[in-house]
Motif scaffolding. Structure first.
Motif, PDB file in Angstrom:
ATOM      1  N   ARG A  47       0.849  -1.202   0.000  1.00 47.76           N
ATOM      2  CA  ARG A  47       0.000   0.000   0.000  1.00 47.76           C
ATOM      3  C   ARG A  47       0.884   1.251   0.000  1.00 47.76           C
ATOM      4  NH1 ARG A  47      -5.499   0.849   3.555  1.00 47.76           N
ATOM      5  NH2 ARG A  47      -6.607   1.778   1.826  1.00 47.76           N
ATOM      6  N   ASN A  48       0.361   2.322  -0.552  1.00 49.10           N
ATOM      7  CA  ASN A  48       1.074   3.611  -0.528  1.00 49.10           C
ATOM      8  C   ASN A  48       2.451   3.527  -1.181  1.00 49.10           C
ATOM      9  OD1 ASN A  48      -1.103   4.470   1.100  1.00 49.10           O
ATOM     10  ND2 ASN A  48       0.001   3.902   2.974  1.00 49.10           N
ATOM     11  N   GLY A  49       2.611   2.601  -2.141  1.00 47.23           N
ATOM     12  CA  GLY A  49       3.907   2.425  -2.772  1.00 47.23           C
ATOM     13  C   GLY A  49       4.929   1.747  -1.891  1.00 47.23           C
ATOM     14  N   LYS A  50       4.484   1.203  -0.747  1.00 43.75           N
ATOM     15  CA  LYS A  50       5.368   0.534   0.202  1.00 43.75           C
ATOM     16  C   LYS A  50       4.853  -0.873   0.486  1.00 43.75           C
ATOM     17  CE  LYS A  50       7.906   4.272   1.254  1.00 43.75           C
ATOM     18  NZ  LYS A  50       9.382   4.356   1.033  1.00 43.75           N
ATOM     19  N   TYR A  51       5.690  -1.663   1.155  1.00 41.92           N
ATOM     20  CA  TYR A  51       5.293  -2.980   1.640  1.00 41.92           C
ATOM     21  C   TYR A  51       5.389  -2.965   3.159  1.00 41.92           C
ATOM     22  CZ  TYR A  51       5.479  -4.483  -3.182  1.00 41.92           C
ATOM     23  OH  TYR A  51       5.244  -4.594  -4.529  1.00 41.92           O
ATOM     24  N   SER A  77      -4.608   5.146   8.106  1.00 36.37           N
ATOM     25  CA  SER A  77      -4.174   5.203   6.707  1.00 36.37           C
ATOM     26  C   SER A  77      -2.665   5.089   6.562  1.00 36.37           C
ATOM     27  CB  SER A  77      -4.663   6.503   6.062  1.00 36.37           C
ATOM     28  OG  SER A  77      -4.164   7.626   6.773  1.00 36.37           O
ATOM     29  N   ASP A  78      -1.916   5.372   7.637  1.00 38.83           N
ATOM     30  CA  ASP A  78      -0.456   5.243   7.566  1.00 38.83           C
ATOM     31  C   ASP A  78       0.002   3.789   7.643  1.00 38.83           C
ATOM     32  OD1 ASP A  78      -0.803   4.594  10.242  1.00 38.83           O
ATOM     33  OD2 ASP A  78       0.302   6.331  11.008  1.00 38.83           O
ATOM     34  N   MET A  79      -0.896   2.879   7.999  1.00 41.43           N
ATOM     35  CA  MET A  79      -0.669   1.431   8.078  1.00 41.43           C
ATOM     36  C   MET A  79       0.285   1.027   9.196  1.00 41.43           C
ATOM     37  SD  MET A  79      -2.700   0.184   5.786  1.00 41.43           S
ATOM     38  CE  MET A  79      -2.190  -1.493   5.499  1.00 41.43           C
ATOM     39  N   ILE A  80       0.697   1.974  10.042  1.00 47.94           N
ATOM     40  CA  ILE A  80       1.609   1.634  11.139  1.00 47.94           C
ATOM     41  C   ILE A  80       1.037   2.064  12.485  1.00 47.94           C
ATOM     42  CG2 ILE A  80       3.664   1.678   9.679  1.00 47.94           C
ATOM     43  CD1 ILE A  80       4.344   4.429  10.884  1.00 47.94           C
ATOM     44  N   SER A  81      -0.272   2.381  12.511  1.00 47.56           N
ATOM     45  CA  SER A  81      -0.942   2.696  13.770  1.00 47.56           C
ATOM     46  C   SER A  81      -2.374   2.211  13.702  1.00 47.56           C
ATOM     47  CB  SER A  81      -0.894   4.203  14.059  1.00 47.56           C
ATOM     48  OG  SER A  81      -1.495   4.927  12.995  1.00 47.56           O
ATOM     49  N   LEU A  82      -2.922   1.895  14.867  1.00 49.73           N
ATOM     50  CA  LEU A  82      -4.287   1.391  14.963  1.00 49.73           C
ATOM     51  C   LEU A  82      -5.235   2.527  15.323  1.00 49.73           C
ATOM     52  CD1 LEU A  82      -3.472  -1.864  16.937  1.00 49.73           C
ATOM     53  CD2 LEU A  82      -4.212  -1.748  14.552  1.00 49.73           C
ATOM     54  N   THR A  83      -6.502   2.353  14.943  1.00 49.31           N
ATOM     55  CA  THR A  83      -7.490   3.383  15.222  1.00 49.31           C
ATOM     56  C   THR A  83      -8.834   2.718  15.530  1.00 49.31           C
ATOM     57  OG1 THR A  83      -8.505   5.422  14.369  1.00 49.31           O
ATOM     58  CG2 THR A  83      -8.190   3.646  12.805  1.00 49.31           C
ATOM     59  N   GLY A  84      -9.694   3.429  16.218  1.00 46.88           N
ATOM     60  CA  GLY A  84     -11.036   2.931  16.499  1.00 46.88           C
ATOM     61  C   GLY A  84     -11.082   1.882  17.587  1.00 46.88           C
ATOM     62  N   GLU A  85     -12.268   1.380  17.805  1.00 42.99           N
ATOM     63  CA  GLU A  85     -12.499   0.414  18.875  1.00 42.99           C
ATOM     64  C   GLU A  85     -11.979  -0.962  18.489  1.00 42.99           C
ATOM     65  OE1 GLU A  85     -16.319  -1.363  21.433  1.00 42.99           O
ATOM     66  OE2 GLU A  85     -16.582   0.209  19.950  1.00 42.99           O
ATOM     67  N   ARG A  86     -11.456  -1.657  19.463  1.00 42.76           N
ATOM     68  CA  ARG A  86     -10.982  -3.022  19.244  1.00 42.76           C
ATOM     69  C   ARG A  86     -12.123  -4.005  19.470  1.00 42.76           C
ATOM     70  NH1 ARG A  86      -5.571  -4.312  22.166  1.00 42.76           N
ATOM     71  NH2 ARG A  86      -4.958  -2.807  20.564  1.00 42.76           N
ATOM     72  N   GLY A  87     -12.324  -4.899  18.518  1.00 42.23           N
ATOM     73  CA  GLY A  87     -13.383  -5.895  18.640  1.00 42.23           C
ATOM     74  C   GLY A  87     -12.835  -7.252  19.031  1.00 42.23           C
ATOM     75  N   HIS A  88     -13.746  -8.096  19.534  1.00 45.25           N
ATOM     76  CA  HIS A  88     -13.350  -9.441  19.955  1.00 45.25           C
ATOM     77  C   HIS A  88     -14.353 -10.492  19.504  1.00 45.25           C
ATOM     78  CE1 HIS A  88     -10.086  -7.850  22.385  1.00 45.25           C
ATOM     79  NE2 HIS A  88     -10.930  -6.999  22.952  1.00 45.25           N
ATOM     80  N   ASN A  89     -15.158 -10.174  18.484  1.00 43.17           N
ATOM     81  CA  ASN A  89     -16.091 -11.185  17.976  1.00 43.17           C
ATOM     82  C   ASN A  89     -15.315 -12.404  17.511  1.00 43.17           C
ATOM     83  OD1 ASN A  89     -18.765 -10.174  18.191  1.00 43.17           O
ATOM     84  ND2 ASN A  89     -18.236  -8.618  16.669  1.00 43.17           N
ATOM     85  N   LYS A  90     -15.592 -13.540  18.106  1.00 45.36           N
ATOM     86  CA  LYS A  90     -14.804 -14.741  17.845  1.00 45.36           C
ATOM     87  C   LYS A  90     -15.716 -15.872  17.404  1.00 45.36           C
ATOM     88  CE  LYS A  90     -13.034 -17.129  21.328  1.00 45.36           C
ATOM     89  NZ  LYS A  90     -12.130 -17.574  22.429  1.00 45.36           N
ATOM     90  N   PRO A  91     -15.389 -16.532  16.294  1.00 41.99           N
ATOM     91  CA  PRO A  91     -16.213 -17.684  15.889  1.00 41.99           C
ATOM     92  C   PRO A  91     -15.935 -18.882  16.785  1.00 41.99           C
ATOM     93  CG  PRO A  91     -14.338 -17.459  14.427  1.00 41.99           C
ATOM     94  CD  PRO A  91     -14.287 -16.277  15.364  1.00 41.99           C
ATOM     95  N   SER A  92     -16.830 -19.827  16.778  1.00 40.64           N
ATOM     96  CA  SER A  92     -16.654 -21.019  17.603  1.00 40.64           C
ATOM     97  C   SER A  92     -15.414 -21.791  17.143  1.00 40.64           C
ATOM     98  CB  SER A  92     -17.891 -21.915  17.517  1.00 40.64           C
ATOM     99  OG  SER A  92     -18.149 -22.306  16.183  1.00 40.64           O
ATOM    100  N   ASN A  93     -14.727 -22.375  18.117  1.00 40.95           N
ATOM    101  CA  ASN A  93     -13.537 -23.204  17.922  1.00 40.95           C
ATOM    102  C   ASN A  93     -12.275 -22.408  17.587  1.00 40.95           C
ATOM    103  OD1 ASN A  93     -15.180 -25.457  18.331  1.00 40.95           O
ATOM    104  ND2 ASN A  93     -15.514 -25.748  16.140  1.00 40.95           N
TER     105      ASN A  93
END
Length: 488
Positions: free
Chosen positions: A128-132, A198-214
């Motif tokens: 992304r953004n011309g980078k890996y 958008s910088d791809m090196i920081s997190l934003t927003g609420e963290r979710g934990h919806n987890k499927p079974s197993n």
């Protein structure tokens, strides 16, 4: 990773390969279907396991695990858990065709990371953004490093990106949605989902934990037809039944509905898990499933392998067939395969091999037997043992049923995983032994591949004599593996 007898066999194969390379320098003509591997150097080790025109499994030259895969600049790249001192050195492996893999060397060394130097596990790479962007686990924290090319060098951002919730915040996977929003999934037992900025090196927003079974670890997400597919591994990686299941959602953060298992152990192959998926560039419905597995009792000696992944007509992921032959050669110019190239109907199936007098050879039931029987070649007759009814199953595969009154099915004997397994007709069942993929080779020619083994119908030794055995074999492009469908 392999048992001792297989290590000896590998040494023998390596020696034979060197002889072949030397002979190839003397004789420019190479037998059809044979491929001479790239030369091996200390900095670039080409995989020697490719068989004919198939990748073979495992595909990488060293024991390693936890693969991710991307396609960039005309090559496939696989990234795996780190090797070297204290699992500190991440490598990348590249291939132009899924057959020959080159070790591109160390792309990130934890010795150059300020906040963690050990336990480098399970990377995930996106462009992304011309980078890996290279996401990784180190000392049970999630990091990110940035590079200008798929092989780096990757430079760590200087601090951990996330620790996550739960006791084992490991195994990051980054998915970029069609609207451009990126998400990171990670965690063992506790499942973390959060948007990336958008910088791809920081997190934003609420963290979710919806987890499927197993759910246990190793999340991997793809999107198909507006449905999000979350694949994940179940059980501890050392368990023989470590495997992949999947769940679906209409939202990248869940909630998720478990849809069941897609890998299982097969014979001596244990623990097929921790997967990644890549769609063949330019092809809408060709998916490759990259994963690790083991044949050793040492749970740390794992191997990276690749097999095909298919969806049924309802959009469900079909169980992955764990194979030894792997996948066929797939470079940038390889065509996209039509899943149903032959209309439903009745056909005589003719080999490209003719008799020495020029007569055609056809797929034939020996003696026109109406019971369970062997399949062979024979010159054209009026017997219904040379007439085959094809019915597309809506999932990339056909049933091929004899026109004889007892209507037996073309069958891979015992779902044999190894090349050389016999082809026969047998009572009709719904298992993968009796599902066949027909792939066009152009000019009215086709190969016929077993869903169970990914091997093709093959006339033993290319024998032009009527009555020669028809078996399964890895694809090598010879006339003995090429078929035409004629009016019965």
């Amino acid at each position: 990773m392999k048992k001792q007898r297989k290590k000896i066999a590998q040494l023998f194969v390596g020696a034979v390969s060197i002889v072949l390379i030397i002979n190839a320098c003397k004789e420019k003509d190479i037998a059809p279907g044979e491929s001479v591997k790239a030369e091996v150097s200390t900095s670039s080790a080409a995989q020697l396991n490719a068989i004919g025109l198939m990748s073979g499994n495992p595909i990488l030259p060293v024991p390693t695990a936890d693969p991710d895969v991307i396609y960039a600049d005309g090559k496939y790249y696989i990234y795996t858990t780190a090797t070297g001192p204290n699992a500190s050195q991440f490598h990348a492996y590249s291939s132009p065709d899924l057959l020959n893999w080159t070790d591109e060397g160390i792309v990130l060394d934890l010795a150059n990371v300020s906040w963690a130097q050990t336990d480098g596990w399970a990377p995930s790479v996106v462009a992304r953004n011309g980078k890996y962007y290279f996401y990784f686990t180190a000392a049970k924290k999630i990091g990110v490093a940035v590079g200008d090319t798929p092989i780096g060098p990757f430079v760590d951002k200087g601090s951990a990106l996330a620790t996550g919730d739960g006791s084992d915040p490991i195994d990051p996977m980054v998915f970029i949605d069609t609207d451009g929003q990126a998400y990171m999934y990670w965690g063992n037992t506790t499942f973390n989902i959060q948007r990336l900025d958008s910088d791809m090196i920081s997190l934003t927003g609420e963290r979710g934990h919806n987890k499927p079974s197993n759910y246990f670890e190793a999340a991997y997400v793809i999107k198909r037809n507006d449905i999000y597919y979350l694949m994940y591994s179940v059980n501890h990686f050392g368990n023989d039944d470590y495997h992949v299941e999947y769940a679906t959602s209409t939202n990248p953060m869940g909630p998720w509905t478990n849809k069941g298992r897609i890998t299982s152990p097969r014979g001596e192959i244990k623990g097929p898990g921790h997967n990644a998926v890549i769609r063949k560039p330019g092809c809408s419905e060709e998916y490759f499933f990259v994963y690790h597995r083991r044949t050793s009792t040492n749970i740390h000696e794992r191997q990276v392998a690749i097999d095909r992944m298919f969806f049924d007509a309802a959009g469900n992921i079909m169980p992955i067939n764990i194979t030894n032959s792997g996948v066929t050669q797939t470079g940038p110019s390889a065509p996209c395969y039509t899943p149903d190239p032959i209309p439903d109907g009745q056909y005589a199936i003719r080999s490209k091999v003719n008799t020495t007098t020029g007569a055609g050879l056809y797929l034939d039931i020996a003696g026109c037997s109406q019971g369970n029987a062997d399949v062979r070649t024979w010159t054209r007759t009026d017997c219904d043992g040379q007439k085959w009814n094809l019915t597309y199953q809506g999932n990339g595969f056909y049933k091929i049923i004899s026109a004889l009154p007892t209507h037996k099915s073309l069958d891979l004997d015992a779902c044999g995983i190894d090349r050389g397994a016999n082809i026969q007709v047998w009572d009709v069942f719904s298992n993968d032994c009796q599902l066949w993929r027909i792939e066009s080779l152009g000019n009215g020619s086709y190969r016929i591949m077993s869903k169970s083994s990914n091997n093709v119908l093959d006339i033993a030794d290319g024998d032009p004599t009527p009555g020669a055995d028809v078996r399964s074999w890895n694809w090598n492009g010879t006339d003995a593996q090429i078929w035409e469908f004629e009016a019965p």
